[in-house]
Write a protein that holds these residues in place. Structure first.
Motif, short mmCIF file in Angstrom:
data_model
loop_
_atom_site.label_atom_id
_atom_site.label_comp_id
_atom_site.label_asym_id
_atom_site.label_seq_id
_atom_site.Cartn_x
_atom_site.Cartn_y
_atom_site.Cartn_z
N SER A 207 3.23 8.09 26.85
CA SER A 207 3.04 7.41 25.86
C SER A 207 4.18 6.80 25.18
O SER A 207 5.25 7.09 25.51
N PRO A 208 4.05 5.52 24.64
CA PRO A 208 5.17 4.87 24.23
C PRO A 208 5.77 5.18 23.12
O PRO A 208 4.93 5.90 22.18
N GLU A 209 6.97 5.27 23.05
CA GLU A 209 7.72 5.88 21.78
C GLU A 209 7.61 4.91 20.38
O GLU A 209 7.43 3.79 20.76
N TRP A 210 7.59 5.40 19.32
CA TRP A 210 7.60 4.63 18.05
C TRP A 210 8.73 3.86 17.77
O TRP A 210 9.94 4.84 17.90
N ASN A 211 8.76 2.89 17.01
CA ASN A 211 10.00 2.44 16.88
C ASN A 211 10.30 3.05 15.40
O ASN A 211 9.87 3.01 14.46
N GLN A 212 11.59 3.77 15.44
CA GLN A 212 11.93 4.72 14.26
C GLN A 212 12.53 3.73 13.31
O GLN A 212 12.36 4.29 11.91
N MET A 213 12.61 2.40 13.44
CA MET A 213 13.17 1.75 12.26
C MET A 213 12.16 0.64 11.71
O MET A 213 12.48 -0.45 10.75
N ASP A 214 10.96 0.67 12.26
CA ASP A 214 9.72 -0.27 11.74
C ASP A 214 9.33 0.00 10.49
O ASP A 214 8.69 1.30 10.44
N HIS A 215 9.38 -0.68 9.50
CA HIS A 215 8.70 -0.35 8.11
C HIS A 215 7.15 -0.36 8.25
O HIS A 215 6.60 0.50 7.60
N ASN A 216 6.77 -0.96 9.13
CA ASN A 216 5.19 -1.26 9.45
C ASN A 216 4.71 0.21 9.74
O ASN A 216 3.50 0.55 9.39
N ASN A 217 5.67 0.85 10.70
CA ASN A 217 5.16 2.17 11.10
C ASN A 217 5.22 3.32 10.05
O ASN A 217 4.31 3.93 9.74
N THR A 218 6.00 3.00 9.15
CA THR A 218 6.33 3.77 7.77
C THR A 218 5.16 3.70 7.08
O THR A 218 4.37 4.74 6.58
N MET A 219 4.73 2.43 6.72
CA MET A 219 3.38 2.02 6.04
C MET A 219 2.29 2.71 6.80
O MET A 219 1.52 3.16 5.76
N PHE A 220 1.98 2.61 7.89
CA PHE A 220 0.70 2.90 8.68
C PHE A 220 0.89 4.56 8.46
O PHE A 220 -0.34 5.05 8.26
N LEU A 221 1.97 5.35 8.63
CA LEU A 221 1.89 6.60 8.60
C LEU A 221 1.47 7.25 7.39
O LEU A 221 0.96 8.16 6.96
N THR A 222 1.89 6.33 6.08
CA THR A 222 1.41 6.82 4.94
C THR A 222 -0.07 6.87 4.73
O THR A 222 -0.64 7.67 4.11
N VAL A 223 -0.56 5.71 5.20
CA VAL A 223 -2.02 5.62 4.95
C VAL A 223 -2.82 6.67 5.83
O VAL A 223 -3.74 7.24 5.63
N CYS A 224 -2.01 6.95 7.15
CA CYS A 224 -2.66 7.80 8.07
C CYS A 224 -2.51 9.28 7.39
O CYS A 224 -3.59 10.20 7.50
N TYR A 225 -1.67 9.71 6.58
CA TYR A 225 -1.38 10.80 5.64
C TYR A 225 -2.62 11.05 4.90
O TYR A 225 -2.97 12.09 4.85
N CYS A 226 -3.00 10.04 4.17
CA CYS A 226 -4.22 10.04 3.17
C CYS A 226 -5.41 10.14 4.13
O CYS A 226 -6.47 11.05 3.81
N TRP A 227 -5.65 9.63 5.59
CA TRP A 227 -6.80 10.00 6.39
C TRP A 227 -6.66 11.43 6.57
O TRP A 227 -7.86 12.05 6.65
N HIS A 228 -5.53 12.02 6.93
CA HIS A 228 -5.35 13.43 7.36
C HIS A 228 -6.05 14.27 6.27
O HIS A 228 -6.73 15.41 6.38
N TYR A 229 -5.59 13.99 4.87
CA TYR A 229 -6.05 14.99 3.77
C TYR A 229 -7.67 14.57 3.62
O TYR A 229 -8.42 15.65 3.27
N ALA A 230 -8.14 13.46 3.80
CA ALA A 230 -9.55 13.35 3.99
C ALA A 230 -10.14 14.18 4.84
O ALA A 230 -11.50 14.52 4.58
N PHE A 231 -9.54 14.11 6.21
CA PHE A 231 -10.03 15.06 7.28
C PHE A 231 -10.37 16.62 6.89
O PHE A 231 -11.03 17.16 6.93
N ALA A 232 -9.34 17.09 5.95
CA ALA A 232 -9.13 18.42 5.45
C ALA A 232 -10.34 18.60 4.59
O ALA A 232 -10.86 19.57 4.36
N ILE A 233 -10.36 17.46 3.61
CA ILE A 233 -11.90 17.66 2.70
C ILE A 233 -13.05 17.76 3.19
O ILE A 233 -13.81 18.48 2.93
N LEU A 234 -12.97 17.01 4.56
CA LEU A 234 -14.30 16.88 5.22
C LEU A 234 -14.57 18.39 5.87
O LEU A 234 -15.94 18.76 5.95
N ILE A 235 -13.71 18.88 6.41
CA ILE A 235 -13.75 20.26 7.01
C ILE A 235 -14.12 21.21 5.70
O ILE A 235 -14.93 22.14 6.18
#
Length: 275
Positions: A207-235
């Motif tokens: 698997s390719p490594e994530w760019n640790q200094m890319d701000h877009n990755n930070t923004m995406f993972l913040t959105v992804c965090y909310c998706w994770h919580y939605a997944f918890a609520i669904l369970i």
């Protein structure tokens, strides 16, 4: 902890506990609401469950402490290296300390639910302190990391401290299903997010490594965090629906006279607060 397995395995444990709570708390609430007694729906049944949880917590925490100390690269109970004049394997000591608090919480659960020596509310107090200690150690564990690494663990800290505060409220508002379900959702979030951290920071081979200094990755993972919580609520929603259907089906199968006797028996033996 500094590899894929070190994050995925604790993630599995949090997911397992969260999934179990998403079944236990609705079952407890619905049995209390319907005044339906069974081997699991009675006060004795839930006391046994709490005792089993305490044993599980204490045993696995003890295994975690032992593993952190005595793996091949572990400190083997050595805290300070007098030859190099430096602290020895402090990361392992941090993890072992984290497991220590959960082990204490498990031991308190065992004593509180098997004897009358301790107040029952002390189990929630110690669990709250254990989760707080996890967040406290984690907060000072991530200084000096790269931007993405720091952000990933910072989001994890939000879930940890949120769970600690929620459990602390349960000390004073015991048996409130809303607080119990909120705690459950944050536990599931911790588990799934640890898996996310494992895939981002330690991607499996190929698997390719994530760019640790890319701000877009930070923004995406913040959105992804909310998706994770939605997944918890669904369970939780799915498990609540299944448990509710099972309880209703069980009540329909119970003769009317038997239900009346069970209600009278429960009313005499226990109150809702004791559940």
């Amino acid at each position: 902890m500094g590899n894929f397995k070190g994050h995925a395995l604790p993630g599995c444990l949090f997911l397992l506990i969260g999934f179990w709570w998403s079944v236990k708390f609705p079952l407890k609430y619905l049995c209390r609401k319907k005044k339906h007694a069974s081997s699991l729906g009675s006060k004795t049944g839930f006391q046994r469950i709490e005792l089993a949880e305490g044993i599980f917590k204490a045993v696995f925490s003890l295994i975690g402490m032992t593993a952190e100390q005595f793996v091949s690269s572990g400190p083997h109970l050595k805290l300070y290296d007098y030859e190099t004049k430096q602290w020895h394997q402090l990361m392992n000591w941090q993890h072992a300390t984290l497991y220590l608090f959960y082990c204490i919480s498990g031991l308190v659960d065992i004593v509180a639910h098997s004897t009358n020596v301790l107040p029952v509310a002390l189990d929630k107090m110690m669990l709250s302190l254990a989760v707080f200690a996890e967040g406290f150690l984690l907060y000072y564990h991530i200084h000096g990391r790269s931007m993405l690494d720091f952000h990933l663990h910072q989001l994890l800290i939000v879930a940890v401290f949120g769970a600690a505060f929620c459990i602390f409220l349960e000390v004073f508002f015991r048996g409130i299903v809303v607080l119990e379900m909120l705690r459950t959702s944050l536990c599931i979030l911790q588990g799934s997010w640890l898996w996310q951290i494992a895939f981002v920071l330690y991607p499996p081979s190929g698997s390719p490594e994530w760019n640790q200094m890319d701000h877009n990755n930070t923004m995406f993972l913040t959105v992804c965090y909310c998706w994770h919580y939605a997944f918890a609520i669904l369970i939780m929603a799915v498990n609540y629906t299944i448990v509710s259907w099972i309880v209703r089906s069980k009540i329909k199968q119970t003769p009317t006279m038997e239900i009346g006797l069970l209600k009278t028996s429960e009313r005499d033996q226990e109150s809702e607060d004791e559940m």
